[in-house]
Design a protein around this motif. Sequence first.
Motif, mmCIF file in Angstrom:
data_model
loop_
_atom_site.group_PDB
_atom_site.id
_atom_site.type_symbol
_atom_site.label_atom_id
_atom_site.label_comp_id
_atom_site.label_asym_id
_atom_site.label_seq_id
_atom_site.Cartn_x
_atom_site.Cartn_y
_atom_site.Cartn_z
ATOM 1 N N TRP A 4 1.064 -0.860 0.211
ATOM 2 C CA TRP A 4 -0.310 -0.010 -0.172
ATOM 3 C C TRP A 4 1.014 1.153 0.532
ATOM 4 N N ASP A 5 0.497 1.898 -0.964
ATOM 5 C CA ASP A 5 1.511 3.511 -0.695
ATOM 6 C C ASP A 5 -0.067 4.599 -0.227
ATOM 7 N N ILE A 6 -0.127 4.755 0.806
ATOM 8 C CA ILE A 6 -1.041 5.931 0.904
ATOM 9 C C ILE A 6 -0.760 7.543 0.797
ATOM 10 N N ARG A 7 -1.443 8.014 0.056
ATOM 11 C CA ARG A 7 -1.070 9.396 -0.147
ATOM 12 C C ARG A 7 -2.324 10.924 -0.124
ATOM 13 N N ALA A 8 -2.198 11.456 1.198
ATOM 14 C CA ALA A 8 -2.567 13.040 1.416
ATOM 15 C C ALA A 8 -2.004 14.331 1.738
ATOM 16 N N THR A 9 -2.528 15.254 1.409
ATOM 17 C CA THR A 9 -1.758 16.667 1.927
ATOM 18 C C THR A 9 -1.690 16.456 3.566
ATOM 19 N N ASP B 67 -4.984 -1.918 -3.525
ATOM 20 C CA ASP B 67 -6.016 -1.725 -4.117
ATOM 21 C C ASP B 67 -7.845 -1.061 -2.619
ATOM 22 N N TYR B 68 -8.032 0.344 -3.076
ATOM 23 C CA TYR B 68 -8.333 1.164 -1.970
ATOM 24 C C TYR B 68 -10.256 -0.318 -2.174
ATOM 25 N N GLY B 69 -10.666 0.067 -3.282
ATOM 26 C CA GLY B 69 -11.291 -0.485 -3.217
ATOM 27 C C GLY B 69 -12.039 -2.146 -2.527
#
Length: 131
Positions: free
Chosen positions: A70-75, A107-109
């Motif tokens: 997983w590679d999760i990004r947000a500001t 796979d977010y879904g």
Amino acid sequence: MSELFSPDWMNRFAEEWNKEPDLSDALAKIDFGSTIGYGFPDDAEPKGVLVVENGKATTAGPYDGQTLSWDIRATAGQWEKWMKKPPGMTGLGLAFTTGKIKFKVGDYGSMLKDPRMAGPFIKSFSVMGRV
């Protein structure tokens, strides 16, 4: 507070992860194991990495070329907002569709369709808020 996703922050996040039964114990029940990168949308690579084996955080620190599940990004502002008030399922879905959270890997879904994973994922935001 340490800089978001710095090595110190990631180590403290791992400690808090393992203290939270709704996260670590719930994921242990499904033998969850992953290498999770956390970071910001405009960066080439994630800033921090958490390795989870059988639900427990076993390694935490800076990204160093690890293969990610997983590679999760947000500001930074969005991460901080979620740490103060974790999103629910609807809020997370909205954040995904509007691009406030991005999954460069993973796979977010399928994760959202499996309540055994979705609940702990949402819980991880409140655990971040303890760091």
